[in-house]
Scaffold this motif. Structure first.
Motif, PDB file in Angstrom:
ATOM      1  N   TRP A  79       0.807  -1.218   0.000  1.00 57.37           N
ATOM      2  CA  TRP A  79       0.000   0.000   0.000  1.00 57.37           C
ATOM      3  C   TRP A  79       0.840   1.267   0.000  1.00 57.37           C
ATOM      4  N   ARG A 204      -6.667   7.406   0.201  1.00 57.70           N
ATOM      5  CA  ARG A 204      -7.729   6.407   0.252  1.00 57.70           C
ATOM      6  C   ARG A 204      -8.741   6.696   1.357  1.00 57.70           C
ATOM      7  N   ARG A 209     -10.928   4.108   7.204  1.00 56.62           N
ATOM      8  CA  ARG A 209     -10.844   3.360   5.951  1.00 56.62           C
ATOM      9  C   ARG A 209      -9.456   2.754   5.776  1.00 56.62           C
ATOM     10  N   GLU A 213      -8.400  -1.117   5.156  1.00 61.71           N
ATOM     11  CA  GLU A 213      -7.634  -1.565   3.995  1.00 61.71           C
ATOM     12  C   GLU A 213      -6.376  -2.319   4.409  1.00 61.71           C
ATOM     13  N   THR A 263     -10.536  -6.226   2.467  1.00 60.96           N
ATOM     14  CA  THR A 263      -9.121  -6.355   2.092  1.00 60.96           C
ATOM     15  C   THR A 263      -8.396  -7.157   3.168  1.00 60.96           C
ATOM     16  N   ARG A 488      -9.782  -4.307  -4.355  1.00 56.61           N
ATOM     17  CA  ARG A 488     -10.717  -3.464  -5.098  1.00 56.61           C
ATOM     18  C   ARG A 488     -11.291  -4.271  -6.259  1.00 56.61           C
TER      19      ARG A 488
END
Length: 491
Positions: A79, A204, A209, A213, A263, A488
């Motif tokens: 990420w 993001r 959030r 993730e 995720t 995603r």
């Protein structure tokens, strides 16, 4: 070009010496720290007025932290970018070294070891992700750098023991923590100047959030379950069944959450669909179980059955690590995968049987020969399984997949301690050594079967390219679930 630094041009060598040296330096910090504190346990206990049995938490603490952090760091690298995670890991190592060097109690020392375990876990999964990306972009074969990582990691596990003894003798036990600071600073400088810059991370959303993730809840449940399981294993042979039950509950919660998470840290559906990768993790755990059981079990047996000193017994195990390092490089450079794994498994079965034949009257040269062959088996297995992960994992999930490989190895290492404790509960005798052999024989037979009958295990490492490296059952970069590596939807 990002961050004011250039990535290698099309004609440049993707895996140049500076790039490889930086990854190797990071990769060795974890195995060195896993063993460097062994010689400091007694002095630490004396200094703090704490029994050595309690001080042993410094060893298991780093094992647990590393086992949890390895796949987590792979996710973070995915990420935020592998170079950023690489640099952050070096900073955490320096902080952990400073905290440990200044600590005045066992709790603070444990926190320091956990920080060091987390920080040193950033190097391998981040490095594997960088290697994967460079191989795909440049078309160069990564065998040489992969082999170097394996060889140096194997050598440094044992180098930690004499290095720790030297530091303790010269400057006291706190030096085993101080040493991490200059190493971390050197790694920071190398990584900043010699590693490719990351792209800017996409925004993001808010903290909530981001936590979703990164699957922070999944990481917490994984860490809780593993800690409880280790607590049960180290309690053997006086089993604390409450810990095992609690570990199973945490494991059930983890499975339930990972199946629902958008995720997940570990995509269980994809992992179960990618049977080849799951088999690689099982082989890794079995191989490391044998490696650590022989390494630490034989040293105890040599001291108890043959009356050798700890120093001499340790030196007799050195050929095991050296043999593994010597065979790793040539095999990795040729990109071989299945053949070395099959040979390793056959040797593993043979050496497990050989342990049944050892006794107090066995010539020392025979014992050294057995450990040397075990080292060859471990070296072949490590380089083969590492290459298998590289070939079987999805391109952008390479960091998490590599981290899980290290985690499976730590599970094998932790389990080996429990086997030794049960086998030698009445002393490190021939009988105890034969009990260890009786456990290892079926384990290595299973490893052999998982290798020979694995149809999706490649003969050689793919040269490069995303298509060549797609895992079995994958439907392209999005995988069989139709999602990109971050979860995603691509539909």
């Amino acid at each position: 070009m990002t961050g004011g630094r250039r990535t290698p041009s099309a004609g440049a060598t993707a895996f140049n010496r500076r790039f490889s040296l930086t990854l190797v330096t990071a990769a060795v910090l974890n195995p060195v720290n896993s063993s460097i504190v062994a010689t400091a346990l007694v002095p630490i206990g004396e200094s703090l007025g704490t029994p050595v049995g309690r001080v042993a938490v410094l060893v298991t603490g780093l094992y647990i932290a590393s086992a949890v952090a390895q796949p987590a760091m792979g996710r973070f690298a995915q990420w935020f970018g592998p170079r950023r995670v690489f640099l952050a890991g070096a900073v955490v190592v320096a902080v952990g070294g400073a905290v440990g060097a200044l600590a005045q109690d066992l709790t603070t020392l444990t926190v320091a070891r956990v920080l060091i375990g987390i920080g040193t876990s950033a190097g391998f999964p981040s490095g594997m992700l960088m290697i994967r990306r460079r191989a795909d972009e440049s078309g160069e074969h990564p065998g040489r750098v992969l082999g170097t990582l394996v060889a140096t990691s194997q050598v440094t596990v044992l180098l930690g023991l004499p290095l720790g003894g030297l530091l303790v003798s010269a400057a006291g036990w706190r030096a085993t923590f101080w040493i991490n600071i200059p190493l971390a600073v050197a790694l920071l400088v190398m990584a900043y100047f010699w590693l490719p810059s990351d792209d800017r991370p996409a925004r993001r959303g808010g903290v909530r959030r981001l936590a979703g993730e990164l699957d922070l809840l999944g990481i917490a449940l994984f860490g809780t379950g593993l800690t409880l399981l280790v607590g049960f294993l180290v309690s053997l042979p006086q089993a604390h069944w409450v810990l095992l039950c609690a570990a199973l509950v945490a494991g059930g919660l983890l499975v339930g959450w990972e199946l629902r998470a958008a995720t997940p840290l570990v995509d269980l559906r994809d992992l179960l669909a990618n049977r080849a990768l799951l088999t690689t993790y099982l082989r890794t755990a079995g191989g490391m179980l044998m490696a650590y059981t022989v390494m630490y079990g034989l040293t105890q047996w040599l001291q108890g059955s043959r009356g050798l000193s700890a120093t001499v017994a340790g030196l007799l195990i050195v050929p095991m690590s050296a043999a593994g390092a010597l065979v790793s490089g040539p095999v990795a450079r040729r990109g071989l995968v299945k053949v070395p794994l099959v040979v390793s498994a056959v040797l593993g079965v043979g050496m497990a049987v050989a342990l049944l034949l050892l006794s107090g009257s066995t010539p020392i040269v025979v014992v050294v020969a057995v450990t040397t062959v075990v080292g060859v088996a471990v070296g072949l297995a490590t380089v083969g399984n590492q290459a298998a992960v590289f070939a079987q994992a999805d391109r952008e999930d390479t960091g998490v997949a590599a981290g899980l490989m290290r985690t499976s190895g730590y599970v094998g290492a932790i389990a080996s301690g429990s086997i030794i404790a049960v086998a030698f509960r009445e002393g490190s005798s021939d009988t105890g050594l034969h009990i260890i052999a009786e456990v290892l024989i079926p384990v290595m037979v299973v490893v052999l079967l998982l290798t020979v009958f694995e149809r999706h295990l490649p003969r050689r490492l793919p040269v490069s390219g995303r298509a060549a490296a797609e895992p079995p059952g994958s439907l392209g970069p999005a995988g069989p679930t139709g999602r990109e590596p971050g979860g995603r939807s691509v539909h």
